[in-house]
Scaffold this active site. Structure first.
Site, mmCIF file in Angstrom:
data_model
loop_
_atom_site.group_PDB
_atom_site.id
_atom_site.type_symbol
_atom_site.label_atom_id
_atom_site.label_comp_id
_atom_site.label_asym_id
_atom_site.label_seq_id
_atom_site.Cartn_x
_atom_site.Cartn_y
_atom_site.Cartn_z
ATOM 1 N N GLY A 11 0.844 -1.206 0.000
ATOM 2 C CA GLY A 11 0.000 0.000 0.000
ATOM 3 C C GLY A 11 0.873 1.248 0.000
ATOM 4 C CB VAL A 24 17.670 9.330 -5.846
ATOM 5 C CG1 VAL A 24 18.418 9.886 -7.050
ATOM 6 C CG2 VAL A 24 16.712 8.217 -6.269
ATOM 7 N NE ARG A 72 -2.187 -4.585 -0.792
ATOM 8 C CZ ARG A 72 -1.790 -3.830 0.226
ATOM 9 N NH1 ARG A 72 -0.639 -4.079 0.824
ATOM 10 N NH2 ARG A 72 -2.532 -2.825 0.651
ATOM 11 C CG ASP A 128 -2.013 -0.111 8.395
ATOM 12 O OD1 ASP A 128 -2.888 0.765 8.263
ATOM 13 O OD2 ASP A 128 -2.015 -1.179 7.755
#
Ligand code: F6P
Length: 319
Positions: A11, A24, A72, A128
């Site tokens: 996600g 980078v 995913r 989360d």
């Protein structure tokens, strides 16, 4: 080490772009070349990658989502998928990887590091906040702020029309967003997967409050507890009062990252490159008590204890 890869997987989370920029530019300071790998592990399997230089990450620090796209990738958990991914790394002479994501991403990194000997460093990016070894994951602060701003608006109508609102926020297994948002927005209740709440007492309080003239309620529910629609239906059945339902959904994953997430992403992206340069593999970076920290990927994915009791008590004390 001459060339590294960077990918975002699982996600998306606000702040992923700030982390890519940091990887980078920090790599460039170490005279390393960087390849950006698209769509997470599926980009490794399908050879979707391109070189990134300092300029290619200009003007992205403030942008939500991820310029590298994300996905995913169940295929990566097969032997064949991993073999193809490793072949891509060999073909492009990529000596190490920085992987940006949450639990699933770290499991992929563990396979690459332990089974195939690919140095991988994880940067915790998930709304989360359920990764160990860091007080906070990149994206969590922005998601909480986004949800809180939406609930401030819901409060205006809830108060004006004297209604009960059940608002569903993200978090299948984690009540982090739910409890933080409930506290930040002054909600009356937080229904979190970790427990704490008592549904029957809540309905009783609603009825008692209603008798005293308190009619407007904001109840935040984490998606892992159940759908807001079902919960609203149960509340109406027990209290005989009308409810309204709002599902905030993927709104919480989008938008410009907060200052806190941009700074966290900048620190952790840079530290991940430092660890690769120092020869580490299979580690995840984090920040604990404002200090940079590193743990094994295995530790990072073990169940994170989110201390809910004190915060939940505070929520109830303040309502
Ligand atoms: O892991 C982040 C998260 O946003 C969770 O809170 C949520 O349960 C899940 O992803 C949703 O995933 P998807 O976007 O694949 O439906």
């Amino acid at each position: 080490m001459k060339r590294i890869g960077v990918l975002t997987s699982g996600g998306d989370a606000p702040g992923m772009n700030a982390a890519i920029r940091s990887v980078v530019r920090s790599a460039s300071a170490h005279k390393l070349e960087v390849y950006g790998i698209f769509r997470g592990y599926s980009g490794l399997i399908n050879e979707e990658l391109k070189p990134l230089d300092r300029r290619s990450v200009s003007n992205i620090i403030n942008r939500g989502g991820t310029i590298l796209k994300t996905a995913r990738c169940p295929e990566f958990f097969s032997e064949d998928g991993q073999k193809r991914a490793v072949e891509t790394l060999k073909k492009y002479e990529i000596d190490g990887l920085v992987i940006l994501g949450g639990n699933g991403t770290y499991h992929g990194g563990m396979a690459l590091a332990r089974k195939w000997g690919v140095p991988c460093i994880g940067v915790p990016c998930t709304i989360d906040n359920d990764i160990n070894g860091t007080d906070e994951t990149i994206g969590a602060d922005s998601a909480v702020n986004t949800a809180m701003e939406a609930i401030d608006k819901i409060r205006d109508t809830a108060t004006s029309m004297e209604r009960i609102f059940v608002v569903e926020v993200m978090g299948r297994d984690s009540g982090y967003i739910c409890l933080q948002v409930a506290l930040g927005s002054g909600a009356e209740e937080a229904l979190i997967p970790e427990g704490q709440f008592d549904f029957h007492s809540m309905c009783h309080e609603i009825v008692e409050g209603n008798i005293r003239g308190k009619i407007s309620w904001i109840i935040i529910v984490a998606e892992g507890v159940g759908s807001a629609g079902d919960i609203a239906g149960r509340i109406t059945a027990m209290t005989d009062l009308e409810t309204r339902v709002v599902v905030l959904g993927h709104v919480q994953r989008g938008g410009s990252p907060s200052a806190r997430d941009r700074i966290l992403a900048s620190r952790l992206g840079s530290e991940a490159v430092n660890l690769l340069v120092q020869g580490h593999a299979g580690k995840a970076v984090g920040v604990t008590s404002d200090n940079l920290n590193e743990v094994d990927l295995e530790t990072a994915v073990s169940k994170k204890e989110f201390k809910t009791a004190g915060l939940y008590r505070l929520l109830k004390l303040l309502t």
